[in-house]
Design a protein around this motif. Structure first.
Motif, mmCIF file in Angstrom:
data_model
loop_
_atom_site.group_PDB
_atom_site.id
_atom_site.type_symbol
_atom_site.label_atom_id
_atom_site.label_comp_id
_atom_site.label_asym_id
_atom_site.label_seq_id
_atom_site.Cartn_x
_atom_site.Cartn_y
_atom_site.Cartn_z
ATOM 1 N N VAL A 18 -25.308 -1.921 -1.016
ATOM 2 C CA VAL A 18 -24.929 -1.379 0.295
ATOM 3 C C VAL A 18 -24.296 -0.004 0.120
ATOM 4 O O VAL A 18 -24.637 0.948 0.837
ATOM 5 C CB VAL A 18 -23.976 -2.342 1.041
ATOM 6 N N ALA A 19 -23.401 0.137 -0.847
ATOM 7 C CA ALA A 19 -22.726 1.414 -1.084
ATOM 8 C C ALA A 19 -23.733 2.507 -1.421
ATOM 9 O O ALA A 19 -23.652 3.626 -0.888
ATOM 10 C CB ALA A 19 -21.709 1.270 -2.213
ATOM 11 N N ARG A 20 -24.690 2.193 -2.272
ATOM 12 C CA ARG A 20 -25.706 3.181 -2.658
ATOM 13 C C ARG A 20 -26.489 3.663 -1.444
ATOM 14 O O ARG A 20 -26.723 4.861 -1.265
ATOM 15 C CB ARG A 20 -26.653 2.575 -3.703
ATOM 16 N N LEU A 21 -26.876 2.728 -0.578
ATOM 17 C CA LEU A 21 -27.655 3.081 0.606
ATOM 18 C C LEU A 21 -26.823 3.845 1.632
ATOM 19 O O LEU A 21 -27.320 4.764 2.296
ATOM 20 C CB LEU A 21 -28.270 1.826 1.219
ATOM 21 N N VAL A 22 -25.542 3.498 1.765
ATOM 22 C CA VAL A 22 -24.658 4.241 2.672
ATOM 23 C C VAL A 22 -24.529 5.683 2.182
ATOM 24 O O VAL A 22 -24.596 6.623 2.967
ATOM 25 C CB VAL A 22 -23.264 3.571 2.766
ATOM 26 N N MET A 81 -15.408 -3.819 1.047
ATOM 27 C CA MET A 81 -15.272 -2.757 0.042
ATOM 28 C C MET A 81 -14.043 -1.903 0.335
ATOM 29 O O MET A 81 -13.316 -1.519 -0.584
ATOM 30 C CB MET A 81 -16.527 -1.874 0.016
ATOM 31 N N ARG A 82 -13.816 -1.621 1.610
ATOM 32 C CA ARG A 82 -12.649 -0.819 2.002
ATOM 33 C C ARG A 82 -11.361 -1.527 1.590
ATOM 34 O O ARG A 82 -10.436 -0.903 1.067
ATOM 35 C CB ARG A 82 -12.668 -0.577 3.512
ATOM 36 N N GLN A 83 -11.339 -2.832 1.797
ATOM 37 C CA GLN A 83 -10.160 -3.620 1.423
ATOM 38 C C GLN A 83 -9.993 -3.649 -0.096
ATOM 39 O O GLN A 83 -8.892 -3.444 -0.609
ATOM 40 C CB GLN A 83 -10.315 -5.042 1.968
ATOM 41 N N ARG A 84 -11.073 -3.901 -0.821
ATOM 42 C CA ARG A 84 -10.991 -3.995 -2.279
ATOM 43 C C ARG A 84 -10.573 -2.685 -2.923
ATOM 44 O O ARG A 84 -9.856 -2.675 -3.917
ATOM 45 C CB ARG A 84 -12.341 -4.420 -2.861
ATOM 46 N N GLU A 130 -15.525 8.604 -0.031
ATOM 47 C CA GLU A 130 -15.130 9.450 -1.160
ATOM 48 C C GLU A 130 -14.986 8.604 -2.433
ATOM 49 O O GLU A 130 -15.455 8.997 -3.500
ATOM 50 C CB GLU A 130 -13.828 10.187 -0.850
ATOM 51 N N GLN A 131 -14.351 7.442 -2.319
ATOM 52 C CA GLN A 131 -14.188 6.572 -3.480
ATOM 53 C C GLN A 131 -15.545 6.070 -3.979
ATOM 54 O O GLN A 131 -15.767 5.977 -5.186
ATOM 55 C CB GLN A 131 -13.281 5.396 -3.135
ATOM 56 N N LEU A 132 -16.445 5.762 -3.060
ATOM 57 C CA LEU A 132 -17.778 5.305 -3.455
ATOM 58 C C LEU A 132 -18.555 6.425 -4.149
ATOM 59 O O LEU A 132 -19.281 6.168 -5.117
ATOM 60 C CB LEU A 132 -18.555 4.785 -2.241
ATOM 61 N N ARG A 133 -18.384 7.665 -3.675
ATOM 62 C CA ARG A 133 -19.038 8.800 -4.335
ATOM 63 C C ARG A 133 -18.535 8.957 -5.761
ATOM 64 O O ARG A 133 -19.307 9.229 -6.678
ATOM 65 C CB ARG A 133 -18.794 10.089 -3.549
ATOM 66 N N VAL A 134 -17.225 8.794 -5.939
ATOM 67 C CA VAL A 134 -16.642 8.893 -7.277
ATOM 68 C C VAL A 134 -17.195 7.779 -8.164
ATOM 69 O O VAL A 134 -17.606 8.030 -9.297
ATOM 70 C CB VAL A 134 -15.098 8.835 -7.214
ATOM 71 N N LEU A 135 -17.217 6.550 -7.649
ATOM 72 C CA LEU A 135 -17.755 5.433 -8.428
ATOM 73 C C LEU A 135 -19.218 5.663 -8.754
ATOM 74 O O LEU A 135 -19.655 5.410 -9.873
ATOM 75 C CB LEU A 135 -17.584 4.118 -7.670
ATOM 76 N N ALA A 136 -20.000 6.133 -7.796
ATOM 77 C CA ALA A 136 -21.429 6.383 -8.023
ATOM 78 C C ALA A 136 -21.616 7.502 -9.028
ATOM 79 O O ALA A 136 -22.509 7.444 -9.876
ATOM 80 C CB ALA A 136 -22.119 6.724 -6.710
#
Length: 112
Positions: free
Chosen positions: A48-52, A79-82, A93-99
């Protein structure tokens, strides 16, 4: 019927019996702190994160993953909670960093 389900899992790359799923993270300890330095997202949350991050809408993501748009919304909330994000922008922004970390790790050996 079970054979059809296993076939669908293989097509999605999850394998039989969800063997490819990431183990759930431990519950937060006292004070809301986690034992791990970095929270772990489930395989579906990573999809889901990748597609977002690719810019797809919740409906488009749902269509691609064969889930409801509302389910995508629930994955985003989890994901926001975790990740401890205060807003959707913070989460992205956090997902971009993780990706970026995952992409950098995967391509570090093959870059020329």
């Amino acid at each position: 019927m079970t054979g059809l389900l296993e076939c669908a899992r293989l097509l999605q790359g999850r394998g039989a019996g969800r063997a490819g799923a990431v183990a759930a993270e431990p519950a937060p300890g006292p004070g809301g702190r986690r034992d791990q330095a970095e929270p772990v997202l489930s395989t579906r949350e990573q999809e889901v994160a990748r597609l977002v991050l690719e810019g797809l809408t919740y409906r488009e993501i749902g269509d691609r993953l064969f889930i409801a748009a509302k389910t995508v919304e629930h994955h985003m909330a989890r994901m926001r909670q975790r990740l401890g994000s205060n807003s959707r922008a913070d989460l992205l922004e956090q997902l971009r960093v993780l990706a970026g970390d995952e992409a950098g790790t995967a391509t570090a050996g093959g870059a020329s």
